[in-house]
Design an enzyme around this catalytic site. Sequence first.
Site, short mmCIF file in Angstrom:
data_model
loop_
_atom_site.label_atom_id
_atom_site.label_comp_id
_atom_site.label_asym_id
_atom_site.label_seq_id
_atom_site.Cartn_x
_atom_site.Cartn_y
_atom_site.Cartn_z
N VAL A 57 51.46 38.87 41.71
CA VAL A 57 51.71 37.59 41.04
C VAL A 57 50.52 36.64 41.21
O VAL A 57 50.16 35.91 40.29
CB VAL A 57 53.03 36.97 41.54
CG1 VAL A 57 53.21 35.55 41.05
CG2 VAL A 57 54.21 37.83 41.10
N ALA A 60 48.06 37.69 38.66
CA ALA A 60 48.50 37.28 37.33
C ALA A 60 48.31 35.78 37.09
O ALA A 60 47.80 35.37 36.05
CB ALA A 60 49.97 37.65 37.13
N GLU A 61 48.68 34.96 38.07
CA GLU A 61 48.51 33.51 37.89
C GLU A 61 47.03 33.15 37.81
O GLU A 61 46.64 32.27 37.05
CB GLU A 61 49.20 32.70 38.98
CG GLU A 61 49.09 31.21 38.71
CD GLU A 61 50.17 30.37 39.35
OE1 GLU A 61 50.13 29.15 39.12
OE2 GLU A 61 51.04 30.91 40.05
N THR A 62 46.22 33.84 38.56
CA THR A 62 44.77 33.62 38.50
C THR A 62 44.26 33.88 37.09
O THR A 62 43.53 33.06 36.52
CB THR A 62 44.04 34.53 39.50
OG1 THR A 62 44.44 34.16 40.83
CG2 THR A 62 42.54 34.43 39.37
#
Length: 140
Positions: A57, A60-62
């Site tokens: 996650v 992914a957020e990066t």
Amino acid sequence: MTKEETHALLKKICKNTLMETLDIEISEVGDDFLIARMPVTSKVHQPDGVLHGGATVALAETVGSMASFVFLNTEDYYVRGIEISANHLKSISEGYVFAKATYLHKGRTTQLWNIRITDEAENLISVVKLTTITLPKKKK
């Protein structure tokens, strides 16, 4: 800004951040997508030796936040993630995972990203949806 200049800027702003801690590297910036990779080592493992969902996650957020940063006017605005959901479909214990962020919605205020996490053989590891918000920077 050229793709090479964008790539160099993203590498520079990742210094001394979670991205550097997790060895996340931006590998490709396209016209409407961004790809990063992260090595799967003991640094990002769960105790039983597979990739930790939290590390997935974070990757992914990066990627989604960096894509918003690249594709929006960040001179006057900053980007924040406001919601994220992930479905982990397959485990992996070594190699690299790749995250590709593509727009589902590119609004002026909110952006919705589809982020596919795959392994080196392009097997789907996780599917993530990220919502980002673009907020004005305060004038000095």
